[in-house]
Design a protein around this motif. Structure first.
Motif, mmCIF file in Angstrom:
data_model
loop_
_atom_site.group_PDB
_atom_site.id
_atom_site.type_symbol
_atom_site.label_atom_id
_atom_site.label_comp_id
_atom_site.label_asym_id
_atom_site.label_seq_id
_atom_site.Cartn_x
_atom_site.Cartn_y
_atom_site.Cartn_z
ATOM 1 N N THR A 171 0.833 -1.203 0.000
ATOM 2 C CA THR A 171 0.000 0.000 0.000
ATOM 3 C C THR A 171 0.870 1.256 0.000
ATOM 4 O O THR A 171 0.571 2.236 -0.686
ATOM 5 C CB THR A 171 -0.948 -0.015 1.220
ATOM 6 N N GLN A 182 -7.062 0.590 -0.684
ATOM 7 C CA GLN A 182 -7.319 -0.605 0.117
ATOM 8 C C GLN A 182 -8.548 -0.390 0.987
ATOM 9 O O GLN A 182 -9.362 -1.270 1.181
ATOM 10 C CB GLN A 182 -6.100 -0.928 0.996
ATOM 11 N N ASP A 202 -5.897 -1.603 -5.033
ATOM 12 C CA ASP A 202 -5.283 -2.138 -3.819
ATOM 13 C C ASP A 202 -6.253 -3.127 -3.173
ATOM 14 O O ASP A 202 -7.250 -2.731 -2.575
ATOM 15 C CB ASP A 202 -4.941 -0.987 -2.856
ATOM 16 N N GLU A 203 -5.977 -4.388 -3.333
ATOM 17 C CA GLU A 203 -6.832 -5.482 -2.837
ATOM 18 C C GLU A 203 -8.286 -5.322 -3.284
ATOM 19 O O GLU A 203 -9.186 -5.216 -2.458
ATOM 20 C CB GLU A 203 -6.745 -5.581 -1.309
HETATM 21 MG MG LIG Z 1 -2.059 -2.817 1.993
#
Ligand SMILES: [Mg+2]
Ligand SMILES: Nc1ncnc2c1ncn2[C@@H]1O[C@H](COP(=O)(O)OP(=O)(O)OP(=O)(O)O)[C@@H](O)[C@H]1O
Lengths: 321, 266
Positions: free
Chosen positions: A47, A87, A160-161
């Protein structure tokens, strides 16, 4: 048509918080139209890396370029061309889903982009259009977030994810959305903890641990490094085995056997060394077959499993620890 | 620049819509200052001061109180809550620039404040014979400068406020200063020396003095209360405008230094 120009360049990137160095000199390149997956342990610095590339923070050291621009200094120029899914990002909970989309569409139109008209349908949220955002489930929020990230038709997409918290069906739908965008030529940098996701979507990937990239390359080369697994059962205890054969189990392509005894049976596994030849496992099996023939022992439940990204991940992280 | 303005207008409209859906904020931001104004006029009405009735004096000071609530308190709570809920971060990941995002909320606060001032004008016009503002351009300028100062200060204070609950407490000193150390209820000359020193420098004082003078057409810079022409009003307002410009510079520096986008950083 695929150009080989770099859309994202990271060279010796360092970033930290106070005295803590979260990213310790990493380098990778994402070519235009490519999907790059950044994998790694919790706290590896994924991140942190994304936030530098998104222009939120300034790198402490090294060079980063997105579409040839400095993401922090030239954020204003870059912003219309980039889509970001954090994220964890917040929404205005009292707005409805449709109002949220309308607000983001408007902002995209204000900068001269031609926003998507079907962003809600794309992520399968049309039936929730009138719902207040704070009432959405975790996975639904994630899908709304994806819709916002892609709605201005970005050239580079940071995810992010993106599928964390999604059910299996939603995850598959999201993969489809990402694959379709990629087919249209969008460059994607994605982080994930789902190795299957990376294997399925990525062209290239990197595995990070504690701020350092330990392995990177195309999915195929990285997975090839895992080495294939050979496993079987022998209906005999190790003592009896030694009595019968003298020198015990053979080495396969230089790999030693690992034997576990369970009562009157012995479970054996080999992790073959990584090889570039696609018939590596076949070649390695020949001495095993000959040995079994000679000792007149059946290899019960024989299986050959291709090495997986998970094997590589666990080994890389295990070695680093 | 142009897109910043377009984004700010869009976000301001969203902010107003959200305010309409949030009863607590409606009461704190819109209703409370009006109720306070009503209480003041009821308790203090009747007397004369510097050539005007006390009612007119208090009503023309009310926009200063409203700056405290509709702009300062409202924005400190908004910025803090949105930062902690990661809304600011998500917005910054979109198409709007920092100026567009913060400007949008400031513009929304300006709209609320203008709406309240318009209410006060109607109210004043009902209470007084000659109750409409005389010098509207000067009145607006004073107001705009005041909104700018308090929006910037709100951004700065939100940066050192950890949560939306704490924001309610963090704003108290400023609200208190506005009530006590400013010429809302009494001229500076009538204040105890210690408070007067403070009142001379807080930004709400020049805003009220400019707006009151522009509204009534009498001198409320030194409370002589003489009738003033338009030109005289502008000249007399210059030092106050200067103080506000200094405050805008100070507020900008403070906001740049203290404002936070992300709860994780700092
Ligand atoms: Mg992360
Ligand atoms: N604001 C901060 N202050 C101090 N340390 C921080 C801060 N933000 C992140 N870190 C630390 O930096 C390291 C990297 O964090 P980062 O969020 O980049 O990890 P990540 O790879 O994304 O992990 P995950 O997979 O859990 O999301 C972690 O050890 C984290 O604790």
């Amino acid at each position: 048509m695929r150009t080989t120009q770099a859309a994202i360049e990271v060279d010796g990137l360092r970033q930290g918080y106070g005295d803590f160095e979260a990213v310790r000199g990493i380098s990778f390149t994402v070519r235009e139209g490519e999907l790059f997956a950044l994998l790694g342990t919790n706290g590896a610095g994924k991140t942190t890396t994304m936030e530098v590339l998104e222009g939120f923070t300034k790198a402490r050291g090294g060079q980063v370029r997105v579409l040839g621009l400095d993401p922090h200094r030239q954020r204003r120029e870059l912003r219309p061309r980039v889509g970001i899914m954090l994220q964890e990002g917040g929404f205005l909970g009292d707005l409805t889903v449709a109002e949220t989309i309308a607000m983001w569409r408007g902002m995209a139109a204000d900068v001269g982009r031609r926003p998507m008209t079907d962003a809600l349908a794309l992520v399968g949220l049309e039936h929730r259009a009138g719902t207040r955002v704070r009432q959405l489930s975790g996975g639904q929020k994630r899908r709304l977030d994806l819709a916002l990230a892609v709605l201005a038709r970005p050239e580079v997409l940071f995810l992010d994810e993106p599928t964390t918290g999604m059910d299996p069906e939603a995850r598959r739908d999201t993969w489809k959305v990402i694959q379709d965008l990629k087919a249209e030529g969008v460059t994607v940098l994605l982080t994930t903890h789902y190795l299957e996701e990376a294997e399925r979507l990525a062209d290239h990937l990197a595995i990070m641990h504690e701020g350092v990239v330990h392995t990177h390359g195309s999915v195929e080369t990285v997975v090839a490094a895992a080495g294939d697994q050979v496993a079987f059962r022998l209906p005999i205890s190790p003592e009896a085995l030694r009595a019968r054969t003298g020198d015990g189990l053979p080495f396969l392509a230089g790999a030693a056997p690992a034997a576990v005894v369970a009562g009157e049976v012995t479970r054996v596994t080999y992790t073959l060394p990584a090889t570039s030849s696609p018939d590596g496992a076949h070649a390695a099996l020949r001495p095993l077959m000959a040995w079994a023939e000679k000792c007149e022992l059946p290899l019960e439940r024989l299986e050959i499993r291709r090495g997986t990204l998970e094997d590589v991940f666990l080994r890389v992280v295990g070695d680093a620890r | 620049m142009r897109t910043d303005v377009m984004h700010a207008v869009r976000l301001a409209r969203v902010d107003l819509k959200l305010l309409g859906r949030n009863q607590t904020a409606m009461i704190n931001v819109v209703l409370l200052p009006l109720i306070m104004g009503w209480l003041f006029t009821v308790t203090l009405g009747g007397e004369q001061l510097a050539g005007v009735s006390m009612t007119l004096f208090v009503l023309t000071g009310l926009p200063g109180v409203m700056l405290g609530f509709a702009v300062f308190v409202h924005l400190v709570i908004t910025f803090t809550a949105r930062r902690e809920e990661l809304v600011l971060k998500r917005l910054r990941g979109g198409q709007a620039s920092p100026v567009g995002i913060l400007g949008g909320s400031a513009l929304g606060a300006l709209a609320i404040w203008v709406f309240q001032v318009v209410l006060v004008v109607f109210w004043t016009n009902r209470m007084e014979d000659d109750g409409l503002p005389g010098n509207v351009p000067l009145l607006l300028l004073g107001g705009l400068l005041g909104v700018a100062v308090f929006a910037l200060l709100a951004a700065a204070v939100s940066g050192i406020t950890r949560s939306a609950e704490l924001a309610q407490v963090a704003v108290l000193p400023v609200v208190l200063l506005i009530m006590v150390a400013s010429p809302v209820l009494m001229p500076l000359s009538a204040m105890p020396a210690a408070i007067r020193v403070v009142a001379e420098v807080v930004p709400v004082t020049p805003v009220i003095e400019i707006m009151r003078t522009a509204y009534v057409g009498r001198d409320f810079f030194d409370y002589g209360g003489q009738v003033m022409g338009m030109g005289e009003q502008w000249v007399a307002a210059l030092p106050s405008i200067g103080i506000l410009l200094v405050w805008i510079a100070v507020g900008t520096l403070l906001a740049r230094w203290l404002f936070r986008w992300d709860p994780r950083h700092g």
